[in-house]
Enzyme design. Structure first.
Site, PDB file in Angstrom:
ATOM      1  N   ASP A  57       3.351   0.978   3.500  1.00 12.53           N
ATOM      2  CA  ASP A  57       2.642   0.881   4.767  1.00 12.53           C
ATOM      3  C   ASP A  57       2.807  -0.559   5.269  1.00 12.53           C
ATOM      4  O   ASP A  57       2.175  -1.479   4.762  1.00 12.53           O
ATOM      5  CB  ASP A  57       1.168   1.225   4.536  1.00 12.53           C
ATOM      6  CG  ASP A  57       0.424   1.343   5.848  1.00 12.53           C
ATOM      7  OD1 ASP A  57       1.074   1.367   6.904  1.00 12.53           O
ATOM      8  OD2 ASP A  57      -0.824   1.415   5.815  1.00 12.53           O
TER       9      ASP A  57
ATOM     10  N   ASP B 150       0.700   5.220   0.018  1.00 11.64           N
ATOM     11  CA  ASP B 150      -0.291   6.252   0.266  1.00 11.64           C
ATOM     12  C   ASP B 150       0.429   7.547   0.622  1.00 11.64           C
ATOM     13  O   ASP B 150       1.349   7.535   1.435  1.00 11.64           O
ATOM     14  CB  ASP B 150      -1.167   5.792   1.444  1.00 11.64           C
ATOM     15  CG  ASP B 150      -2.403   6.651   1.575  1.00 11.64           C
ATOM     16  OD1 ASP B 150      -2.255   7.883   1.635  1.00 11.64           O
ATOM     17  OD2 ASP B 150      -3.516   6.082   1.610  1.00 11.64           O
TER      18      ASP B 150
ATOM     19  N   ASP C 285       0.849  -1.182   0.000  1.00 11.66           N
ATOM     20  CA  ASP C 285       0.000   0.000   0.000  1.00 11.66           C
ATOM     21  C   ASP C 285       0.887   1.235   0.000  1.00 11.66           C
ATOM     22  O   ASP C 285       1.709   1.406   0.899  1.00 11.66           O
ATOM     23  CB  ASP C 285      -0.880  -0.024   1.262  1.00 11.66           C
ATOM     24  CG  ASP C 285      -1.748   1.226   1.370  1.00 11.66           C
ATOM     25  OD1 ASP C 285      -2.030   1.851   0.318  1.00 11.66           O
ATOM     26  OD2 ASP C 285      -2.131   1.583   2.493  1.00 11.66           O
TER      27      ASP C 285
END
Lengths: 351, 344
Positions: free
Chosen positions: A257, A39, A37
Site C-alpha cells: 500500500d 493487506d 503495509d
C-alpha cells in the site's frame, strides 16, 4: 487506555524532538521507520467473492466480492461493506511479506533480518517495519522509489540488459548481474527449464507458446551461456522477450500500500493492542517463525464463552474449530468467536 | 605554493567545507572585497549566468584568479540570500552544481569517493567492479543515492533500473558525478541564510540590478500561467481526469486533489471547479467547496500545487509514463504547451 477502552490503538512510526507539541511543524521531525503495509484488501482473490459482501443503503441492492464504486442499480455511493478474512487471503498476505523481505529488503537493500520486524495487523494483513537508522531520514519521494522498486513500477528492460536493434547476437539480462537484472534473467531461464510454465504467460499467442516450448531446450542452453544469447525461434519476435520479462517481474514483485510507506508521519496500529474489527491481537512476529504463524490460532486472546444473537455470518475457522455460515440464530460461542462476530457487527450480545 | 593549490581546489568547489574554512582563514573584510571589482563583477556574472543560461555551462577563467573565483561565490550566495527569490536560488544552485560536476568528472575515482564521504558523509567505495560485462567505478549506499537522485525524472535513474545489491547501487563515474551534482544542488537550495540587503556600494549596485531582473522574470512566468485558460494545453493526465469527471466517474482522493490543484493553479476559480465536481456521484457542495478552498490555501496557510509527474506515475494517474520524462510537472507541461499554442 484501560479506562477508555478504545477500539483501535495506533502509534507514530515517526520520531520527533517534541512529540507533544500542539502543531505538526513544531514537533521537529527526526525521522521515521520504513513501513510496509500488506493487506488482502489490495488483492483480487477468489475467496473474497465468497466471504466479502456489500449492500446499497439506498436501494438495498447487494453483491459479493469487492465493493463497486457506485451501486450498479441506483448509482448511489452509500455502500456498506462486510469484509471477512480466511486462511486463503491471509496466506496471500503472508506470501507477499516473504517476497518483500526475501526478494528485496534483505538481498538487494542489504537490510539485516535483525532490523526487520513483522506485525500481524489484527485483520487481513501484516506490517513490515525496517528499523535500520540509515533508513530513518528518507523522505517521501525516496520511499516512493523503494515502493516502485519492490512493485517493479517503472522498470525499463532497456536498462536490464536488453538492447534494441542491436547487431550480432541479441543481448538480454544476465544472471551474473545484480538486483532486478539478475531476477529477470533467472526468471526467464527458469521458464525455459520448465517449459510448461510458458503456457501461463499472458500476452503470448498460442502459436508463439507452442514454438517456444518446442525449442525450450536449445533456448535454455543459449540463455545459460556467458553472456546469455537471447535468440528466438522463427515466428517469435524479440518482443516476446519483453512479454516474458514482464511476466517474470510480476511474479517477483510485491503489492504494498503505497501511501503507507510514503507517509513520513504515519500512525500505525500498536502491537499488543486488539483490532477493533476482529478482537484479534495485533502481534509482533519473529521473522524466523513467521512461516508457522496462524492468526486464527495464534492471535486469539479470549477464553470463556458468550451468547450472541447472530444476524448473518459467513463461515470461518477459529482456534481449530470450524463454524458454518450462520443466520438469524442465537448461540453460545467461545468468546473469541463471539467477539469476532460482535466486532464485525453481525451479532449482538445476549445478556 | 601549498596555499595556491588549496585556493585553486577551493575555487573549483567553493560550496565545500574546505572552501568555507579557507575563506574564514583569509578573513578579508567585506569593504575590502567590495573594492576588488574583479570579484564584484564575477559575482554578478555568476548570477547573470544563473538567470540567463538555459543549459550551457558557465564559462570559467579559473586559473587566472582563483581567489576572485572563490570569493565571488560567497558574494553571489549572499546576494541570493538577500534577494530571497526561490526562482533565483534554484537557477543559481543549478549552474553552480553543474560547474561542480564538470570539475568532478576530471578527478580520479578515488578522489570522487573521498569527496563524497567528506562533504556528504556518503557510504561509497571506488573499488571498481566488472559485472556481467559492464564496468562500474563506484558503489554507493542506496539511501545516499536516493537522497540525491530520487527526483531525477529520466527512467534510467529510477532505483528499479539500477544494479542494487546488499544495499549498494553500482554506478559509472559519470553517473557518480551526476548524483553528486544533485547533492550539491540540494545543499545550495537548502542552505538559506537571512541576510539584510545592506552591502558596500559596489555589491549593493549589483544587488539592485539583479533584484530588478529577477522580479521581471517572476512577473513574466506568472503571466505565462495566468490569463485565459487554454484547456488544449492541459497535459494528458489532467485531460483524462477532466473527462472522467465530466462523465461522472468517481475519482480517487488523490485524483481529485491533483485535478483541483491543477485547475486552481492555471487560474480557474473555486465556483467553476465546484461545478465540475457536481457530476460526481457522491457530490456534496459544502464538502467540495470546503476542500477546494483548502487546496487553494484559503483555509490553511498552504496553497497547494498539483503533484509532480514522478508522483503521478507512482500513483498510476500518468497516462503516458514513457513520455512523461520529457516534463517534470503538469504545470510545466501546461506552461510550455500554452506558449507553443499561442504562437501563430
Amino acid at each position: 487506555m484501560g479506562k477508555e477502552g478504545p477500539a483501535h490503538v495506533f502509534h507514530s512510526a515517526a520520531y520527533y524532538e517534541t512529540p507533544d507539541a500542539p502543531q505538526m511543524p513544531l514537533k521537529g521531525w527526526k525521522g521515521a521507520d520504513l513501513v510496509f503495509d500488506i493487506d488482502a484488501d489490495h488483492f483480487d482473490l477468489p475467496c473474497q467473492k465468497q466471504h466479502d459482501s456489500w449492500w446499497c443503503l439506498d436501494c438495498e441492492k447487494n453483491g459479493r466480492g469487492h465493493r463497486p464504486d457506485q451501486c450498479p442499480q441506483c448509482n448511489g455511493t452509500r455502500l456498506k461493506t462486510l469484509k471477512w478474512m480466511c486462511g486463503e487471503c491471509l496466506a496471500k498476505s503472508k506470501h507477499e511479506v516473504i517476497k518483500i523481505t526475501e526478494n528485496f529488503l534483505v538481498p538487494d537493500m542489504g537490510i539485516s533480518k535483525n532490523d526487520i520486524t513483522i506485525v500481524f495487523s489484527g485483520h487481513r494483513g501484516y506490517h513490515i517495519h525496517a528499523f535500520t537508522p540509515k533508513l530513518h531520514s528518507l523522505g517521501s519521494q525516496e520511499r516512493r522509489e523503494i515502493v516502485d522498486y519492490i512493485s517493479g513500477t517503472g522498470i525499463d528492460f532497456r536498462y536490464h540488459g536488453f538492447v534494441e536493434n542491436s547487431y550480432g547476437v541479441p543481448k538480454g539480462p544476465d544472471s551474473r548481474s545484480l538486483g532486478w537484472e539478475r531476477k529477470i534473467a533467472e526468471g526467464i531461464r527458469q521458464r525455459f527449464r520448465k517449459p510448461e510454465q510458458l503456457s501461463h504467460i499472458p500476452g503470448l499467442r498460442a502459436n508463439q507458446i507452442r514454438t517456444l516450448q518446442q525449442d525450450a531446450k536449445s533456448i535454455y542452453k543459449q540463455l545459460a551461456e556467458e553472456p546469455p544469447r537471447y535468440i528466438t525461434p522463427k515466428g517469435v519476435g524479440q518482443k516476446a522477450w519483453y512479454t516474458i520479462a514482464q511476466h517474470v517481474v510480476e511474479s517477483y514483485s510485491a503489492v504494498v500500500d503505497e501511501p503507507v510507506t510514503t507517509d513520513i508521519h504515519r500512525l500505525i496500529r500498536l502491537p499488543g493492542s486488539l483490532h477493533g474489527k476482529t478482537g484479534f491481537l495485533v502481534k509482533h512476529l519473529d521473522l524466523a517463525k513467521f512461516d508457522d504463524f496462524d492468526p486464527f490460532n495464534h492471535a486469539q486472546v479470549f477464553s470463556g464463552t458468550a451468547t450472541v444473537q447472530i444476524s448473518n455470518a459467513p463461515a470461518f475457522t477459529l482456534n481449530g474449530e470450524h463454524y458454518p455460515p450462520m443466520r438469524e440464530i442465537k448461540k453460545e460461542l467461545p468468546l473469541s468467536a463471539a467477539m469476532l462476530l460482535l466486532c464485525k457487527g453481525v451479532a449482538e450480545l445476549v445478556i | 605554493m601549498q596555499e595556491d593549490i588549496s585556493i585553486y581546489e577551493a575555487a573549483k568547489y567553493p560550496w565545500s567545507v574546505m572552501a568555507r574554512s579557507l575563506l574564514k582563514q583569509l578573513d578579508v573584510p567585506l569593504a575590502e572585497v567590495d573594492k576588488n571589482l574583479r570579484i564584484v563583477d564575477r559575482a554578478k556574472q555568476r548570477l547573470m549566468d544563473a538567470i540567463e543560461t538555459h543549459s550551457p555551462r558557465p564559462k570559467r577563467g579559473l586559473s587566472d584568479d582563483a581567489y576572485a573565483e572563490l570569493t565571488s561565490f560567497f558574494i553571489a550566495k549572499a546576494l541570493v540570500d538577500a534577494i530571497g527569490s526561490m526562482y533565483l536560488r534554484r537557477r543559481w544552485a543549478t549552474i553552480e552544481a553543474k560547474s561542480t560536476e564538470d570539475f568532478l568528472i576530471k578527478e580520479s575515482d578515488g578522489k570522487l569517493a573521498q569527496f563524497a564521504k567528506q562533504e556528504f558523509d556518503w557510504q561509497i567505495s571506488s573499488n571498481g567492479s566488472r559485472i556481467a560485462g559492464r564496468t562500474y567505478s563506484h558503489s554507493i549506499h542506496f539511501t545516499n543515492y536516493l537522497a540525491a537522485a530520487a527526483g531525477f525524472h529520466e527512467r534510467e535513474w529510477k532505483l528499479v533500473n539500477k544494479r542494487l545489491n546488499n544495499g549498494f547501487v553500482m554506478l559509472r563515474k559519470t553517473e557518480t558525478a551526476r548524483v553528486l551534482r544533485a547533492a550539491v544542488e540540494k545543499l545550495l537550495i537548502r542552505d538559506i541564510k537571512k541576510v539584510p540587503a545592506d552591502f558596500p556600494p559596489n555589491i549593493q549596485r549589483v544587488y539592485e540590478e539583479i533584484a530588478v531582473l529577477v522580479q521581471k522574470r517572476a512577473d513574466r512566468l506568472k503571466q505565462e500561467i495566468e490569463g485565459e485558460i487554454v484547456s488544449e494545453a492541459f497535459p494528458p493526465c489532467m485531460q483524462a481526469l477532466l473527462t472522467d469527471m465530466r462523465q461522472g466517474k468517481p475519482l480517487s482522493h488523490i485524483a481529485r486533489f491533483a485535478i483541483t490543484a491543477f485547475l486552481l493553479n492555471v487560474g480557474m476559480d473555486v465556483d467553476s471547479i465546484v461545478e465540475l465536481f457536481m457530476q460526481a456521484p457522491d457530490f456534496r457542495e459544502d464538502l467540495a467547496r470546503y476542500q477546494i478552498e483548502h487546496i487553494a490555501g484559503k483555509r490553511g496557510s498552504t496553497a497547494y500545487t498539483p503533484p509532480s509527474c514522478a508522483y503521478m506515475i507512482s500513483v498510476r494517474l500518468c497516462v503516458d509514463p514513457d513520455k512523461a520524462g520529457t516534463r517534470r510537472h503538469p504545470l510545466n507541461y501546461y506552461r510550455y504547451r500554452r506558449k507553443q499554442l499561442s504562437k501563430p
